[in-house]
Write a protein that holds these residues in place. Structure first.
Motif: not given
Length: 438
Positions: A259-278
RNA sequence: GCCGCAGUAGCUUAGCAGGUUAGAGCGUACGGCUGUUAACCGUAAGGUCGUCGGUUCGAAUCCGCCCUGCGGCGCCA
């Protein structure tokens, strides 16, 4: 009576239609006519629109409620209603409104400059933006404690007032200490190196002070560093810990703060892929090759990477990148040479982690030299008095072991995660070259 | 330390090839409005145009010093 109050976030869920609840908080927005009244109420958890009519409330309560300024503290009672017209989809139909403490005219209104909001940070902390950032900040520091404690590290608290410099005397804040001068800490490192011979693996989250004359959106004079130091550890192992740590923090924020990331317009799709990438780990020498081949930038081997070069390098990556083995010449006295490195000149057992999206260096670390004469010579070359470091050299004289550590810039990490324009918003009350208030 | 940019009402700003009373939005006060989304409509109050000096018949506007702030470089997390 007190117990009857509920949090806004707990009632803004479907299935509560018609439920009578009591809420308390602060007036976030008001609108209305002489028959209808809309109060958007704020508490720490969320906001909800409250709707009142003159008919339901009666003239006296209606007029009292209508006169409330923004940020007045109030308690209300009413029934919940799902309504598409309400911001957030839920609203409270008011049956009672009771002022707790009416506010004077709130100085923050529609149009504000970033600097005005920082001048009024004591009030701007109430904004949805700062509220969201502070919640994420709490998750980040909590995750750091959790990460290290899960791995058997002890929290070790260093002194904040220190007698001498660790990296370059020019950026130290002086403090009048009785009849002497001492300094605010720039890093826990020297003390951490002493402590690992007792605790072996330690970490901290502590304030750090640097009097650098840097006026940029990435610098604070007072900031928080999350550091670790471990005995029996090479710098390459420390890199693995650092990458795991940052991944762990991001996972926690994604878990707790969508919710907080959404309020900040800090798109979670920037962060999600980081967890599965090298996350790439490259040498300084390789970084120069990438800069030359892909960006057409020629950097002389031996020069430290500057901001423009780091930014150019990062255009080739969408994850954090760790750069290791910088030229020894450009590095601080305590970073030892790596004799096994494949490089055109002597390089240090050290590394930086650079964040994507232009957020710069978030971690700096290294193995620590255990050779008394090498450290002494390096100190002399930097113009330091070796005798000031006598106790530090003692650590090499009594059963020294290979050890490494790094420091994570907490605000830089938060700024990146929250996609902030300025690091000053990643800390509640920023201290910079020019700002010491509020 | 170096290089840019800016300073006009409480806030955000327009005006700046010099020329009547420096415009506006938000906020404030008062009035109006039965569903608003930092609503809308009307009326009103609110300005030493950062400071000092210069050019000019005339300066918010041009020039110079200074002050304050912002950003960037270097350095760093």
């Amino acid at each position: 009576m007190e117990r009857d109050f509920v949090r806004i976030s707990d009632v803004k869920v479907s299935g509560n239609q018609g439920l009578e609840v009591k809420l308390r908080g602060w007036v976030y927005r008001t609108r209305g006519s002489n028959r209808m009244l809309f109060i958007v109420l704020r508490d720490s958890s969320d906001i909800i629109q409250c709707v009142g009519s003159r008919d339901d409330l009666g003239d006296e309560v209606f007029e009292t409620a209508r006169a409330l300024n923004i940020e007045s503290s109030i308690s209300v009672m009413g029934t919940l209603n799902e309504d598409k017209r309400a911001p957030g989809g839920y609203e409270l139909h008011l049956k009672a409104v009771e002022p707790v403490s009416p506010a004077e005219r709130f100085p923050i209104t529609k149009d504000q400059s970033e600097e005005f909001l920082r001048d009024n940070r004591h009030l701007w902390l109430r904004s949805r933006k700062m509220n969201a950032i502070l919640k994420i900040r709490s998750t980040v520091t909590g995750a750091i404690h959790e990460f290290f404690r899960m791995r058997g590290y002890y929290e070790f608290t260093p002194p904040i007032l220190t007698p001498n410099a660790a990296e370059g005397g020019s950026t130290l804040f002086e403090v009048k200490y009785y009849d002497r001068k001492i300094y605010m800490t720039q890093t826990w490192q020297l003390y951490a190196e002493a402590a690992i011979f007792s605790l072996e693996r330690i970490y901290d989250v502590s304030p750090t002070f640097r009097a650098e004359k840097s006026k940029t959106s990435r610098h604070l004079s007072e900031f928080w560093m999350a550091e670790m130091e471990a005995a029996w550890m090479s710098y390459r192992q420390a890199i693995e810990v650092a990458i795991e740590e940052v991944r762990f923090i991001i996972a926690k924020v994604l878990e707790k703060n969508r919710n907080e990331l959404e309020i900040l317009e800090a798109d979670t799709s920037r962060l999600e892929p980081l967890l599965s990438k090298e996350w790439p780990v490259i040498t300084y020498t390789e970084a120069l090759r990438i800069l030359k081949e892909k960006m057409g930038m020629d950097v002389t081997w031996g020069k430290d990477l500057r901001t423009i070069e780091e930014e150019a390098l990062m255009e080739n990556f969408d994850t954090p990148v760790t750069v290791l083995q910088y030229p020894k010449e450009a590095m601080a006295f305590y970073k030892p040479v790596d004799p096994e490195a494949d490089a055109p000149g002597p390089v240090a057992k050290c590394f930086d982690m650079i964040a994507p999206e232009g957020y710069g260096e978030i971690i700096g670390g290294s193995e620590r030299d255990t050779d008394v004469s090498a450290i002494s010579e390096a100190l002399e070359r930097e113009g330091e008095k070796v005798e000031n470091y006598d106790w530090y050299l003692d650590l090499r004289r009594y059963g020294s072991v290979q050890h490494s550590g790094y420091g994570l810039g907490v605000e830089r990490l938060i700024a990146w995660i929250c996609r902030l324009d300025n690091i000053k918003d990643a800390i509640p009350f920023p201290r910079t070259l020019t700002r010491v208030t509020p």
